[in-house]
Write a protein that holds these residues in place. Structure first.
Motif, short mmCIF file in Angstrom:
data_model
loop_
_atom_site.label_atom_id
_atom_site.label_comp_id
_atom_site.label_asym_id
_atom_site.label_seq_id
_atom_site.Cartn_x
_atom_site.Cartn_y
_atom_site.Cartn_z
N ARG A 25 0.81 -1.21 0.00
CA ARG A 25 0.00 0.00 0.00
C ARG A 25 0.86 1.28 0.00
N TYR A 26 1.99 1.26 0.70
CA TYR A 26 2.77 2.49 0.89
C TYR A 26 4.12 2.51 0.16
N TRP A 27 4.47 1.43 -0.50
CA TRP A 27 5.77 1.36 -1.17
C TRP A 27 6.00 2.52 -2.15
N ASP A 28 5.05 2.74 -3.05
CA ASP A 28 5.23 3.79 -4.07
C ASP A 28 5.44 5.16 -3.45
N GLN A 29 4.69 5.44 -2.39
CA GLN A 29 4.80 6.75 -1.73
C GLN A 29 6.21 6.95 -1.14
N ILE A 30 6.74 5.93 -0.48
CA ILE A 30 8.07 6.05 0.14
C ILE A 30 9.15 6.08 -0.93
N TYR A 31 9.03 5.23 -1.92
CA TYR A 31 10.01 5.21 -3.01
C TYR A 31 10.05 6.57 -3.71
N SER A 32 8.89 7.13 -4.00
CA SER A 32 8.81 8.43 -4.69
C SER A 32 9.44 9.54 -3.85
N THR A 33 9.20 9.51 -2.56
CA THR A 33 9.79 10.51 -1.67
C THR A 33 11.31 10.40 -1.70
N ALA A 34 11.83 9.20 -1.61
CA ALA A 34 13.28 9.00 -1.65
C ALA A 34 13.84 9.43 -2.99
N LEU A 35 13.15 9.10 -4.07
CA LEU A 35 13.62 9.46 -5.41
C LEU A 35 13.66 10.98 -5.60
N MET A 36 12.70 11.66 -5.00
CA MET A 36 12.67 13.12 -5.10
C MET A 36 13.95 13.73 -4.50
N PHE A 37 14.45 13.13 -3.41
CA PHE A 37 15.64 13.65 -2.75
C PHE A 37 16.93 13.15 -3.39
N ILE A 80 16.14 9.13 5.02
CA ILE A 80 16.68 9.70 3.79
C ILE A 80 17.74 10.75 4.13
N PHE A 81 17.42 11.66 5.06
CA PHE A 81 18.38 12.69 5.44
C PHE A 81 19.62 12.07 6.08
N ASP A 82 19.42 11.06 6.92
CA ASP A 82 20.58 10.39 7.54
C ASP A 82 21.47 9.76 6.47
N GLN A 83 20.86 9.07 5.53
CA GLN A 83 21.63 8.41 4.48
C GLN A 83 22.36 9.43 3.62
N LEU A 84 21.66 10.50 3.23
CA LEU A 84 22.29 11.52 2.40
C LEU A 84 23.41 12.23 3.16
N ARG A 85 23.19 12.49 4.43
CA ARG A 85 24.22 13.15 5.24
C ARG A 85 25.48 12.30 5.29
N MET A 189 21.08 19.58 5.51
CA MET A 189 21.08 18.12 5.48
C MET A 189 22.20 17.55 6.34
N LEU A 190 23.35 18.22 6.37
CA LEU A 190 24.47 17.75 7.19
C LEU A 190 24.16 17.85 8.67
N MET A 191 23.41 18.85 9.08
CA MET A 191 23.22 19.14 10.48
C MET A 191 22.02 18.47 11.10
N LYS A 192 21.18 17.85 10.34
CA LYS A 192 19.95 17.25 10.90
C LYS A 192 20.31 16.15 11.86
#
Length: 192
Positions: A25-37, A80-85, A189-192
């Motif tokens: 039910r929620y996969w597409d929503q989370i994947y799309s959010t991650a892809l946006m970043f 997402i922020f943790d991974q990107l940081r 993003m670094l400071m979160k």
């Protein structure tokens, strides 16, 4: 088909079938959010899978969640922020950014902005005292905890915290003075 509340309650109780339905039910929503970043399908897929793995691992805490959609978004955003940081300024992410900004759909200005952003942030770090540079880089770029940094630097945990707090304050002022919106975004993003 379950309501969101029923589904969440069943997952909290360890129901694997309900978890699979929640995932679907929620996969597409989370994947799309991650892809946006991230702009990376592979990285986004990994992050989405990690979000759902964390939900299953901590499923018993779902009983306390009032709005699952908000909880899910916050969980995804934080991951997402943790991974990107962790990836910012690593060799691997540097290669990713280089490839991303080589994308023919992007304008030459994007490539220039990336180089300028890196220059401004590195220049700001270079202006820190040697102790602040070391503590900050070990914390933000290598992901070490204050205790680990203290051992590596041969100073107290309180001194490490002090160096990092002063480094963040100096870098924030430096970036604000240079008012580069892209650098400030990476900084956030670094400071979160």
């Amino acid at each position: 088909m379950y309501t969101e509340r029923e589904l969440v309650e069943k997952v909290a109780g360890g129901n694997e079938a309900a978890y699979k339905e929640l995932f679907t039910r929620y996969w597409d929503q989370i994947y799309s959010t991650a892809l946006m970043f991230t702009k990376s399908p592979e990285m986004s897929e990994d992050m989405a899978q990690e979000v759902f793995a964390r939900i299953w691992i901590k499923r018993e805490k779902l009983k306390e969640v009032v709005r699952f959609d908000a909880f899910l978004f916050i969980t995804a955003r934080n991951l997402i922020f943790d991974q990107l940081r962790q990836k910012v300024f690593t060799y691997e992410y540097g290669l990713y950014l280089t490839e991303y900004f080589k994308d023919p759909a992007l304008s030459p200005c994007d490539s220039i902005e990336l180089k300028e952003m890196e220059r401004i942030i590195r220049q700001g770090i270079h202006l820190l005292t040697p102790q602040q540079q070391t503590a900050f880089c070990l914390s933000r770029f290598q992901g070490l905890k204050h205790e680990e940094i203290a051992i590596q630097m041969g100073i107290s945990k309180e001194s490490v915290k002090s160096h990092i707090v002063r480094a963040i304050s100096s870098l924030r002022k430096y970036l604000n003075d240079h008012s580069d919106p892209l650098a400030i975004l990476v900084w956030i993003m670094l400071m979160k």
